[in-house]
Design a protein around this motif. Structure first.
Motif, PDB file in Angstrom:
ATOM      1  N   MET A  88       0.827  -1.202   0.000  1.00 23.41           N
ATOM      2  CA  MET A  88       0.000   0.000   0.000  1.00 23.41           C
ATOM      3  C   MET A  88       0.866   1.259   0.000  1.00 23.41           C
ATOM      4  O   MET A  88       1.841   1.356   0.734  1.00 23.41           O
ATOM      5  CB  MET A  88      -0.947   0.008   1.195  1.00 23.41           C
ATOM      6  N   PHE A  90       0.667   5.542   0.243  1.00 23.08           N
ATOM      7  CA  PHE A  90      -0.227   6.549   0.811  1.00 23.08           C
ATOM      8  C   PHE A  90       0.093   7.952   0.293  1.00 23.08           C
ATOM      9  O   PHE A  90       1.223   8.228  -0.103  1.00 23.08           O
ATOM     10  CB  PHE A  90      -0.105   6.564   2.338  1.00 23.08           C
ATOM     11  N   ASN A  94       3.772   8.075   4.742  1.00 25.38           N
ATOM     12  CA  ASN A  94       3.723   7.261   5.960  1.00 25.38           C
ATOM     13  C   ASN A  94       4.998   6.496   6.252  1.00 25.38           C
ATOM     14  O   ASN A  94       4.972   5.351   6.666  1.00 25.38           O
ATOM     15  CB  ASN A  94       2.531   6.294   5.909  1.00 25.38           C
ATOM     16  N   LEU A  95       6.135   7.147   6.035  1.00 22.14           N
ATOM     17  CA  LEU A  95       7.400   6.580   6.492  1.00 22.14           C
ATOM     18  C   LEU A  95       7.596   6.957   7.954  1.00 22.14           C
ATOM     19  O   LEU A  95       7.014   7.929   8.432  1.00 22.14           O
ATOM     20  CB  LEU A  95       8.565   7.148   5.683  1.00 22.14           C
TER      21      LEU A  95
ATOM     22  N   ASP B 164       2.576  10.640  14.764  1.00 26.98           N
ATOM     23  CA  ASP B 164       1.942  10.547  13.454  1.00 26.98           C
ATOM     24  C   ASP B 164       1.462   9.101  13.273  1.00 26.98           C
ATOM     25  O   ASP B 164       2.252   8.171  13.327  1.00 26.98           O
ATOM     26  CB  ASP B 164       2.997  10.911  12.393  1.00 26.98           C
ATOM     27  N   ASP B 165       0.140   8.929  13.085  1.00 25.38           N
ATOM     28  CA  ASP B 165      -0.409   7.577  12.981  1.00 25.38           C
ATOM     29  C   ASP B 165      -0.188   6.948  11.609  1.00 25.38           C
ATOM     30  O   ASP B 165      -0.449   5.767  11.420  1.00 25.38           O
ATOM     31  CB  ASP B 165      -1.909   7.593  13.294  1.00 25.38           C
ATOM     32  N   GLY B 166       0.279   7.738  10.644  1.00 22.34           N
ATOM     33  CA  GLY B 166       0.483   7.222   9.292  1.00 22.34           C
ATOM     34  C   GLY B 166       1.344   5.966   9.245  1.00 22.34           C
ATOM     35  O   GLY B 166       0.940   4.959   8.656  1.00 22.34           O
ATOM     36  N   PRO B 167       2.549   5.993   9.858  1.00 19.72           N
ATOM     37  CA  PRO B 167       3.400   4.809   9.834  1.00 19.72           C
ATOM     38  C   PRO B 167       2.738   3.585  10.479  1.00 19.72           C
ATOM     39  O   PRO B 167       2.951   2.462  10.019  1.00 19.72           O
ATOM     40  CB  PRO B 167       4.632   5.243  10.635  1.00 19.72           C
ATOM     41  N   LEU B 168       1.925   3.821  11.515  1.00 21.12           N
ATOM     42  CA  LEU B 168       1.203   2.703  12.122  1.00 21.12           C
ATOM     43  C   LEU B 168       0.303   2.036  11.083  1.00 21.12           C
ATOM     44  O   LEU B 168       0.261   0.818  10.955  1.00 21.12           O
ATOM     45  CB  LEU B 168       0.320   3.198  13.274  1.00 21.12           C
ATOM     46  N   GLU B 169      -0.419   2.881  10.345  1.00 24.17           N
ATOM     47  CA  GLU B 169      -1.330   2.369   9.317  1.00 24.17           C
ATOM     48  C   GLU B 169      -0.537   1.612   8.251  1.00 24.17           C
ATOM     49  O   GLU B 169      -0.931   0.527   7.819  1.00 24.17           O
ATOM     50  CB  GLU B 169      -2.105   3.531   8.679  1.00 24.17           C
ATOM     51  N   ALA B 170       0.606   2.191   7.861  1.00 28.01           N
ATOM     52  CA  ALA B 170       1.409   1.569   6.809  1.00 28.01           C
ATOM     53  C   ALA B 170       1.887   0.182   7.236  1.00 28.01           C
ATOM     54  O   ALA B 170       1.830  -0.768   6.454  1.00 28.01           O
ATOM     55  CB  ALA B 170       2.602   2.459   6.474  1.00 28.01           C
ATOM     56  N   ALA B 173      -0.919  -2.278   7.345  1.00 24.45           N
ATOM     57  CA  ALA B 173      -1.273  -2.687   5.988  1.00 24.45           C
ATOM     58  C   ALA B 173      -0.228  -3.633   5.399  1.00 24.45           C
ATOM     59  O   ALA B 173      -0.487  -4.302   4.417  1.00 24.45           O
ATOM     60  CB  ALA B 173      -1.431  -1.462   5.094  1.00 24.45           C
TER      61      ALA B 173
END
Lengths: 262, 262
Positions: A88, A90, A94-95, B164-170, B173
């Motif tokens: 995925m 983004f 999202n690094l 930042d929750d982005g990396p968690l989501e990445a 996934a």
């Protein structure tokens, strides 16, 4: 076997807890190796559609099949294995910004490792080489030990593509991968995705806002509006007027709203 | 023509903020009334304060050689206590963070325990541990450990909630387990905050351990209490200056480290 589509949506609907309709009776089949572009306004359900494929969002009704297997009830290890096989990308990359590029890329591989082995950092030599190779593919070989936040937006997105590549995915989902990039880096990121599609026969599904890019890269374009599939054509049949229509209709509605409000 | 939309009356005059300010002023006035704060008294008896200051203005430097050993002991106590408390606090802070644990009940329970521990006054803890393990620095270490645990756990989970929750989501996934997500996406983002909060708590503990000495929990506090009860203010001055020096050094170290890390 060749007749079986890779991904199959059967009457898929998604209604959020607050009552918002995310997806409405979607029927869609995506064959192996397709480069599919999803267009539509913000809030039309593009992100939701993408995230139902790797179960980052659950659906309310209907069924989703991948290689003929229903995925909507997968749990635990089975679910993680599904996600591992789907890369995925983004909009915000999202690094982990404070970690090195190498660590970010290797983290795409952790679905293949047990919890403790990965936490102790015991990545195999092959995987470290694979990470270097993945970076080389996106033209960032020399950035292996750089911290991720030292890179430009376009470079970060290409690291994210390398990370997804590490998963050995069958499917790549890209959620507005170029929305926060300039036109030049946009080109290279889209080319990287196209290369994964062409060289490894990965099925790539991309959400885009840009109609010209959709026309340039897609094998097939689908359009969503208010959670409904309103357009589905192979690229040969797509006309500018069709695409304009996907975007235009809601504008009329917005205008009507404004008239009523004043 | 552009028409600026009308604001609601409440929004336009910031009534909520004004109301809050008024309430705050009322609360202060009410607190002052209830506690019978009389600033007049402070100025009437100001000469007492000056007399004390005068006695302390001639530090007994000979005393310094006697004070160094207990000062070092205090630092050791604070260091061990803070370290034990921090190690215990890390798992709890993860379990108390909203973006890691979705289960309201489990998180609420953990937070209740943390609140309970923070409610225990450190003097009470010290009295308790002196009763259990006897007079000496072990009681002080245990007190500081529990005190640090409560404080650090709260600071840590608040730090975790700002990531930042982005990396968690990445990583989710990519098929990561919860532990892998914490290790690869949470820890790198909060590590520097953790170091900084650790040093902050360490500094507080050095100062707190002076008070603990009153209850026989070891360290420099024992000497502080003795000098005060003997009205040997020249010795008190030396002790206070010694503690000041230690606090300044810790503050300096923590500032340099933080600048280098953040």
């Amino acid at each position: 076997m060749t007749e079986q589509p890779l991904i199959e949506f059967n009457h898929v609907s998604k209604i959020y807890k607050n009552g918002t309709v995310g997806l409405k009776d979607i029927n869609l089949t995506i064959p192996q190796g397709e480069f599919l572009v999803v267009v539509g306004l913000s809030g039309a359900g593009k992100s939701t559609l993408l995230r139902t494929i790797n179960r980052m969002h659950d659906i309310t009704s209907g069924d989703i099949l991948i290689e003929g297997q229903s995925i909507i009830h997968l749990q635990g290890k089975k679910l993680r294995q599904l996600r591992r096989s789907i890369g995925m990308i983004f909009q915000n990359f999202n690094l982990v910004k404070r970690s090195s590029v190498q660590r970010n890329v290797l983290s795409g591989r952790i679905g293949y490792y047990g919890t403790w082995r990965s936490i102790l950092g015991l990545f195999s030599k092959e995987d470290k080489q694979k990470a270097a190779h993945a970076l080389k593919r996106v033209g960032l070989a020399e950035k292996l030990y750089t911290r991720a936040d030292q890179l430009s937006g376009g470079q970060q997105q290409r690291v994210a593509i390398a990370r997804a590549f590490m998963q050995d995915p069958k499917i790549i989902l890209a959620d507005e991968p170029i929305a926060s990039l300039d036109p030049l880096t946009t080109e290279s990121v889209m080319n990287d995705l196209k290369k994964l599609n062409e060289e490894f026969n990965m099925t790539v599904i991309v959400n885009l806002h840009s109609v010209p890019l959709a026309q340039k890269y897609a094998d097939r374009i689908i359009g969503l509006r208010a959670g409904e599939l309103v357009y589905d054509q192979p690229i040969a049949n797509v006309t500018d007027a069709d695409l304009a229509a996907i975007y235009e209709q809601p504008k009329v509605v917005q205008l009507a709203d404004r008239v009523v409000a004043s | 023509m552009n028409v600026i939309p009308k604001q609601r009356f409440v929004q336009k005059y910031h009534l909520k903020a004004l109301g809050g300010l008024l309430l705050f002023i009322l609360l202060i006035w009410w607190s002052a009334r209830v506690t019978e704060v009389d600033f007049g008294l402070f100025f009437v008896n100001f000469d007492q304060f000056l007399a004390l200051l005068q006695k302390m203005s001639h530090p007994d430097w000979q005393y310094l050689s006697l004070v160094i050993a207990p000062l070092v002991e205090t630092i050791k106590m604070a260091l061990i206590g803070t370290s034990i408390g921090t190690l215990l606090a890390i798992p709890f802070s993860v379990l108390a963070a909203r973006n890691i644990i979705n289960n309201d009940f489990a998180r609420g329970l953990i937070r209740l325990i943390l609140n309970l521990i923070r409610t225990l006054p450190d003097l009470m803890l010290a009295a308790l541990f002196v009763a259990i393990v006897g007079i000496g620095s072990l009681a002080g270490v245990l007190t500081l450990a529990v005190f640090s645990f409560g404080m650090i756990a709260k600071l840590f989970y608040e730090a975790i909630e700002t990531i930042d929750d982005g990396p968690l989501e990445a990583l989710q996934a990519a098929g990561a387990t919860k532990m892998q997500m914490i290790h690869f996406a949470v820890l790198p983002q909060v590590f520097n905050h953790f170091i900084s909060y650790f040093l902050y708590t360490f500094e507080i503990n050095v100062r707190a351990s002076t008070v603990l000495g009153y209850l026989g929990a070891g360290g420099i506090g024992v000497y502080l209490q003795r000098s005060l009860s003997q009205f040997a203010y020249d010795q008190t001055a030396v002790i206070i200056l010694g503690i000041l020096a230690v606090v300044l050094v810790i503050d300096g170290i923590s500032n340099t480290l933080r600048e280098r890390l953040l």
